[in-house]
Design a protein around this motif. Structure first.
Motif, PDB file in Angstrom:
ATOM      1  N   UNK A   1      62.037 -27.917  51.749  1.00  0.00           N
ATOM      2  CA  UNK A   1      62.295 -27.842  50.306  1.00  0.00           C
ATOM      3  C   UNK A   1      63.055 -29.069  49.814  1.00  0.00           C
ATOM      4  N   UNK A   2      62.789 -29.449  48.576  1.00  0.00           N
ATOM      5  CA  UNK A   2      63.330 -30.697  48.039  1.00  0.00           C
ATOM      6  C   UNK A   2      64.810 -30.618  47.676  1.00  0.00           C
ATOM      7  N   UNK A   3      65.337 -29.411  47.446  1.00  0.00           N
ATOM      8  CA  UNK A   3      66.718 -29.283  46.979  1.00  0.00           C
ATOM      9  C   UNK A   3      67.577 -28.419  47.909  1.00  0.00           C
ATOM     10  N   UNK A   4      67.248 -28.393  49.175  1.00  0.00           N
ATOM     11  CA  UNK A   4      68.027 -27.611  50.137  1.00  0.00           C
ATOM     12  C   UNK A   4      69.495 -28.026  50.110  1.00  0.00           C
ATOM     13  N   UNK A   5      70.392 -27.048  50.041  1.00  0.00           N
ATOM     14  CA  UNK A   5      71.842 -27.255  50.050  1.00  0.00           C
ATOM     15  C   UNK A   5      72.373 -27.945  48.805  1.00  0.00           C
ATOM     16  N   UNK A   6      71.539 -28.116  47.775  1.00  0.00           N
ATOM     17  CA  UNK A   6      72.018 -28.675  46.511  1.00  0.00           C
ATOM     18  C   UNK A   6      72.475 -27.552  45.594  1.00  0.00           C
ATOM     19  N   UNK A   7      73.417 -27.868  44.723  1.00  0.00           N
ATOM     20  CA  UNK A   7      73.879 -26.909  43.722  1.00  0.00           C
ATOM     21  C   UNK A   7      73.639 -27.488  42.342  1.00  0.00           C
ATOM     22  N   UNK A   8      73.007 -26.682  41.482  1.00  0.00           N
ATOM     23  CA  UNK A   8      72.658 -27.143  40.141  1.00  0.00           C
ATOM     24  C   UNK A   8      73.148 -26.158  39.095  1.00  0.00           C
ATOM     25  N   UNK A   9      73.630 -26.696  37.983  1.00  0.00           N
ATOM     26  CA  UNK A   9      73.904 -25.912  36.783  1.00  0.00           C
ATOM     27  C   UNK A   9      72.766 -26.169  35.807  1.00  0.00           C
ATOM     28  N   UNK A  10      72.236 -25.107  35.229  1.00  0.00           N
ATOM     29  CA  UNK A  10      71.215 -25.239  34.189  1.00  0.00           C
ATOM     30  C   UNK A  10      71.723 -24.544  32.934  1.00  0.00           C
ATOM     31  N   UNK A  11      72.068 -25.318  31.911  1.00  0.00           N
ATOM     32  CA  UNK A  11      72.502 -24.704  30.663  1.00  0.00           C
ATOM     33  C   UNK A  11      71.271 -24.209  29.904  1.00  0.00           C
ATOM     34  N   UNK A  12      71.452 -23.102  29.189  1.00  0.00           N
ATOM     35  CA  UNK A  12      70.305 -22.501  28.522  1.00  0.00           C
ATOM     36  C   UNK A  12      69.269 -22.006  29.514  1.00  0.00           C
ATOM     37  N   UNK A  13      69.732 -21.573  30.682  1.00  0.00           N
ATOM     38  CA  UNK A  13      68.822 -21.227  31.767  1.00  0.00           C
ATOM     39  C   UNK A  13      68.285 -19.805  31.740  1.00  0.00           C
ATOM     40  N   UNK A  14      68.638 -19.038  30.717  1.00  0.00           N
ATOM     41  CA  UNK A  14      68.167 -17.651  30.668  1.00  0.00           C
ATOM     42  C   UNK A  14      66.732 -17.530  30.186  1.00  0.00           C
ATOM     43  N   UNK A  15      66.278 -18.500  29.369  1.00  0.00           N
ATOM     44  CA  UNK A  15      64.969 -18.393  28.736  1.00  0.00           C
ATOM     45  C   UNK A  15      64.256 -19.738  28.716  1.00  0.00           C
ATOM     46  N   UNK A  16      62.956 -19.687  28.453  1.00  0.00           N
ATOM     47  CA  UNK A  16      62.181 -20.875  28.143  1.00  0.00           C
ATOM     48  C   UNK A  16      62.183 -21.946  29.201  1.00  0.00           C
ATOM     49  N   UNK A  17      62.359 -23.194  28.764  1.00  0.00           N
ATOM     50  CA  UNK A  17      62.319 -24.345  29.664  1.00  0.00           C
ATOM     51  C   UNK A  17      63.433 -24.268  30.693  1.00  0.00           C
ATOM     52  N   UNK A  18      64.637 -23.880  30.264  1.00  0.00           N
ATOM     53  CA  UNK A  18      65.756 -23.781  31.204  1.00  0.00           C
ATOM     54  C   UNK A  18      65.489 -22.770  32.306  1.00  0.00           C
ATOM     55  N   UNK A  19      64.887 -21.665  31.940  1.00  0.00           N
ATOM     56  CA  UNK A  19      64.526 -20.628  32.918  1.00  0.00           C
ATOM     57  C   UNK A  19      63.527 -21.177  33.937  1.00  0.00           C
ATOM     58  N   UNK A  20      62.526 -21.897  33.464  1.00  0.00           N
ATOM     59  CA  UNK A  20      61.529 -22.474  34.369  1.00  0.00           C
ATOM     60  C   UNK A  20      62.153 -23.490  35.318  1.00  0.00           C
ATOM     61  N   UNK A  21      63.080 -24.292  34.802  1.00  0.00           N
ATOM     62  CA  UNK A  21      63.766 -25.272  35.653  1.00  0.00           C
ATOM     63  C   UNK A  21      64.595 -24.561  36.714  1.00  0.00           C
ATOM     64  N   UNK A  22      65.328 -23.543  36.313  1.00  0.00           N
ATOM     65  CA  UNK A  22      66.165 -22.799  37.259  1.00  0.00           C
ATOM     66  C   UNK A  22      65.322 -22.163  38.365  1.00  0.00           C
ATOM     67  N   UNK A  23      64.218 -21.553  37.985  1.00  0.00           N
ATOM     68  CA  UNK A  23      63.343 -20.914  38.971  1.00  0.00           C
ATOM     69  C   UNK A  23      62.744 -21.949  39.921  1.00  0.00           C
ATOM     70  N   UNK A  24      62.355 -23.094  39.381  1.00  0.00           N
ATOM     71  CA  UNK A  24      61.779 -24.164  40.211  1.00  0.00           C
ATOM     72  C   UNK A  24      62.820 -24.696  41.192  1.00  0.00           C
ATOM     73  N   UNK A  25      64.019 -24.929  40.710  1.00  0.00           N
ATOM     74  CA  UNK A  25      65.084 -25.441  41.584  1.00  0.00           C
ATOM     75  C   UNK A  25      65.392 -24.449  42.701  1.00  0.00           C
ATOM     76  N   UNK A  26      65.481 -23.172  42.342  1.00  0.00           N
ATOM     77  CA  UNK A  26      65.789 -22.157  43.345  1.00  0.00           C
ATOM     78  C   UNK A  26      64.683 -22.073  44.394  1.00  0.00           C
ATOM     79  N   UNK A  27      63.436 -22.180  43.947  1.00  0.00           N
ATOM     80  CA  UNK A  27      62.306 -22.128  44.881  1.00  0.00           C
ATOM     81  C   UNK A  27      62.331 -23.305  45.849  1.00  0.00           C
ATOM     82  N   UNK A  28      62.995 -24.396  45.437  1.00  0.00           N
ATOM     83  CA  UNK A  28      63.108 -25.581  46.292  1.00  0.00           C
ATOM     84  C   UNK A  28      64.427 -25.624  47.041  1.00  0.00           C
TER      85      UNK A  28
END
Length: 257
Positions: A2-29
């Motif tokens: 995975x591309x983001x193993x052991x990384x920690x990310x904050x996603x503001x506005x992450x509950x919905x829309x684009x932020x939600x998609x980014x958060x899900x993608x990061x977690x999957x990686x």
């Protein structure tokens, strides 16, 4: 791997829309993801972003945050580091809009849009950089900031004065942070989405507006939040360690036409 193993990310506005998609993608990686938003439930309905990530075996927490409040942003980053040890990626995505022109925009509307979209990005970036300066580099990068700008930061959107002005400011903020903190090994880039179909209510999904966007976009479909999430993943990963200060268009060719 995975591309983001052991990384920690904050996603503001992450509950919905684009932020939600980014958060899900990061977690999957493989990333630990902190969802910073004023509400936890998604506009689209269904499970929260945190619930989706955890049910898939990922690590995520929700921290209620109004990014226009410095103390809230300070607490957000502090809590993130307490839980996960460091902050590798700050995604500044949370935004509001009023769809008003110069004459119709009230001082209160102006202050609120600028307070979230520009001052909020300033607060989040400043607090992120303070943390990143205090942590050791990983693969020659101390941390990354990804700002969500907009095509409306480069071209005017009729009748959307404060939002477009704020997005133009974000583009320049991105360049400034990238240049000022390159020696600190902090990467800063922006993503400028074109027309992205989300669950956001209001004029953005008006049939007339969608028809205009279809005619204006060279690519035969409009964008999805996952299109933006893919660009964010690239900029958050070690694939983009010599890319800084850019405003990456994700717009189906809108700005090229």
């Amino acid at each position: 791997m995975p591309l983001l193993t052991d990384k920690t990310a904050i996603v503001t506005g992450g509950s919905s829309g684009i932020g939600r998609a980014i958060a899900l993608k990061f977690a999957a990686e493989g990333a630990n993801v902190v969802i910073a938003d004023t509400v936890e439930q998604p506009i689209e309905g269904g499970e929260s972003t945190v619930e989706l990530i955890r049910s898939a075996g990922g690590a995520a927490v929700y921290i209620r945050t109004d990014i226009s409040d410095w103390s809230a942003v300070d607490g957000l980053v502090g809590a993130t580091v307490t839980q996960f040890g460091r902050l590798d990626v700050m995604v500044n995505n949370a935004a509001i809009y009023t769809s008003t022109n110069l004459i119709d925009t009230t001082p209160e509307q102006w202050q609120r849009v600028i307070g979230v979209n520009l001052t909020g990005f300033f607060y989040c970036s400043k607090r992120a950089v303070i943390q990143m300066l205090a942590q050791a580099p990983v693969n020659d990068v101390r941390g990354r900031i990804i700002n969500l700008s907009s095509q409306h930061g480069m071209v005017a959107c009729p009748g959307d004065f404060p939002y477009s002005v704020s997005k133009g400011g974000i583009v320049q903020m991105t360049r400034q942070i990238a240049v000022d903190h390159a020696d600190d090994l902090i990467v800063c880039n922006a993503i400028a989405p074109g027309k992205i179909i989300t669950g956001k209510p209001g004029v953005a999904n008006d049939p007339g507006a969608l028809d205009y966007s279809h005619r204006r976009t060279p690519w035969p479909r409009l964008g999805h939040p996952n299109d933006v999430a893919g660009a964010a993943l690239f900029l958050a990963s070690d694939m983009a360690s010599y890319v800084t200060g850019i405003n990456l268009m994700v717009d189906g060719g809108w700005m090229a036409g």
